[in-house]
Scaffold this motif. Sequence first.
Motif, PDB file in Angstrom:
ATOM      1  N   VAL A 191       0.937  -1.010  -0.132  1.00  0.00           N
ATOM      2  CA  VAL A 191      -0.067  -0.102  -0.061  1.00  0.00           C
ATOM      3  C   VAL A 191       0.898   1.250  -0.229  1.00  0.00           C
ATOM      4  CG1 VAL A 191      -1.809   1.035   1.361  1.00  0.00           C
ATOM      5  CG2 VAL A 191      -1.921  -1.221   1.336  1.00  0.00           C
ATOM      6  N   CYS A 192       0.751   2.198  -1.086  1.00  0.00           N
ATOM      7  CA  CYS A 192       1.494   3.256  -1.107  1.00  0.00           C
ATOM      8  C   CYS A 192       1.310   4.175   0.231  1.00  0.00           C
ATOM      9  CB  CYS A 192       1.213   4.095  -2.431  1.00  0.00           C
ATOM     10  SG  CYS A 192       1.801   5.683  -2.359  1.00  0.00           S
ATOM     11  N   PRO A 193       2.340   4.439   0.829  1.00  0.00           N
ATOM     12  CA  PRO A 193       2.136   5.326   2.064  1.00  0.00           C
ATOM     13  C   PRO A 193       1.526   6.783   1.614  1.00  0.00           C
ATOM     14  CG  PRO A 193       4.574   5.333   1.701  1.00  0.00           C
ATOM     15  CD  PRO A 193       3.831   4.228   0.544  1.00  0.00           C
ATOM     16  N   GLU A 194       1.892   7.376   0.518  1.00  0.00           N
ATOM     17  CA  GLU A 194       1.623   8.680  -0.009  1.00  0.00           C
ATOM     18  C   GLU A 194      -0.063   8.525  -0.324  1.00  0.00           C
ATOM     19  OE1 GLU A 194       3.880  11.130   1.029  1.00  0.00           O
ATOM     20  OE2 GLU A 194       2.530  11.794  -0.363  1.00  0.00           O
ATOM     21  N   CYS A 195      -0.356   7.716  -1.237  1.00  0.00           N
ATOM     22  CA  CYS A 195      -1.807   7.866  -1.716  1.00  0.00           C
ATOM     23  C   CYS A 195      -2.500   6.696  -1.404  1.00  0.00           C
ATOM     24  CB  CYS A 195      -1.800   8.234  -3.393  1.00  0.00           C
ATOM     25  SG  CYS A 195      -1.262   6.576  -4.311  1.00  0.00           S
ATOM     26  N   GLY A 196      -2.181   5.789  -0.694  1.00  0.00           N
ATOM     27  CA  GLY A 196      -2.858   4.586  -0.407  1.00  0.00           C
ATOM     28  C   GLY A 196      -3.181   3.786  -1.348  1.00  0.00           C
TER      29      GLY A 196
ATOM     30  N   PHE B  81       8.301   1.793  -7.332  1.00  0.00           N
ATOM     31  CA  PHE B  81       7.700   3.050  -7.168  1.00  0.00           C
ATOM     32  C   PHE B  81       5.871   2.621  -7.585  1.00  0.00           C
ATOM     33  CE2 PHE B  81      11.800   3.996  -9.243  1.00  0.00           C
ATOM     34  CZ  PHE B  81      12.187   5.143  -8.424  1.00  0.00           C
ATOM     35  N   CYS B  82       5.196   3.743  -6.676  1.00  0.00           N
ATOM     36  CA  CYS B  82       3.964   3.617  -6.706  1.00  0.00           C
ATOM     37  C   CYS B  82       3.425   3.946  -8.274  1.00  0.00           C
ATOM     38  CB  CYS B  82       3.422   4.686  -5.730  1.00  0.00           C
ATOM     39  SG  CYS B  82       1.272   4.712  -6.039  1.00  0.00           S
ATOM     40  N   THR B  83       2.638   3.041  -8.781  1.00  0.00           N
ATOM     41  CA  THR B  83       2.119   3.112 -10.213  1.00  0.00           C
ATOM     42  C   THR B  83       1.067   4.293 -10.461  1.00  0.00           C
ATOM     43  OG1 THR B  83       0.648   1.282  -9.626  1.00  0.00           O
ATOM     44  CG2 THR B  83       2.638   0.734 -10.943  1.00  0.00           C
ATOM     45  N   CYS B  84       0.608   4.580  -8.950  1.00  0.00           N
ATOM     46  CA  CYS B  84      -0.524   5.837  -8.938  1.00  0.00           C
ATOM     47  C   CYS B  84      -0.040   7.067  -8.974  1.00  0.00           C
ATOM     48  CB  CYS B  84      -1.405   5.368  -8.073  1.00  0.00           C
ATOM     49  SG  CYS B  84      -3.063   6.394  -7.963  1.00  0.00           S
ATOM     50  N   CYS B  85       0.945   7.547  -7.931  1.00  0.00           N
ATOM     51  CA  CYS B  85       1.569   8.809  -7.835  1.00  0.00           C
ATOM     52  C   CYS B  85       2.914   9.022  -7.996  1.00  0.00           C
ATOM     53  CB  CYS B  85       1.222   9.255  -6.223  1.00  0.00           C
ATOM     54  SG  CYS B  85       1.837   8.425  -4.880  1.00  0.00           S
ATOM     55  N   GLY B  86       3.522   7.520  -8.315  1.00  0.00           N
ATOM     56  CA  GLY B  86       5.302   7.527  -8.299  1.00  0.00           C
ATOM     57  C   GLY B  86       6.031   7.694  -7.333  1.00  0.00           C
TER      58      GLY B  86
HETATM   59 ZN   LIG Z   1       0.886   6.532  -4.285  1.00  0.00          ZN
END
Ligand SMILES: [Zn+2]
Length: 117
Positions: A94-99, A108-113
């Motif tokens: 789970v991305c800590p930035e965007c969830g 890297f997060c595929t949603c927010c990078g």
């Molecule tokens: Zn993210």
Amino acid sequence: MGFLDSLSGQITNAGKDIKKKAADTAETMRLQNEIRANQTKIDKFCEELGKRVYEDIKDNPDEKYAYYVDNIMKLQERIEDDQRSLQGLKSVRVCPECGASVDGDSAFCTCCGTKLN
Ligand SMILES: [Zn+2]
């Protein structure tokens, strides 16, 4: 009054009725839309008010709010449990930035990078 005068009068009245109905229909729709839009605004204000009141009273809720505070706290604990369970799943992170749920091998997060450790 002759037959044609009478018929002409009836047609004029029918035209007025149609115009009146169209105007009433338009006004009905305008009023219904306005009511719906304002109800949505009220709902948003109530939600915001509820969140602010919750923050103010959650540590020592009045008896009349205890039911709501208790349920909100239980649900928040449940969310935190589920988030911990999610983090325990190895194949998904789970991305800590965007969830966002991201493949466990991704750097890297595929949603927010955001760079994932
Ligand atoms: Zn993210």
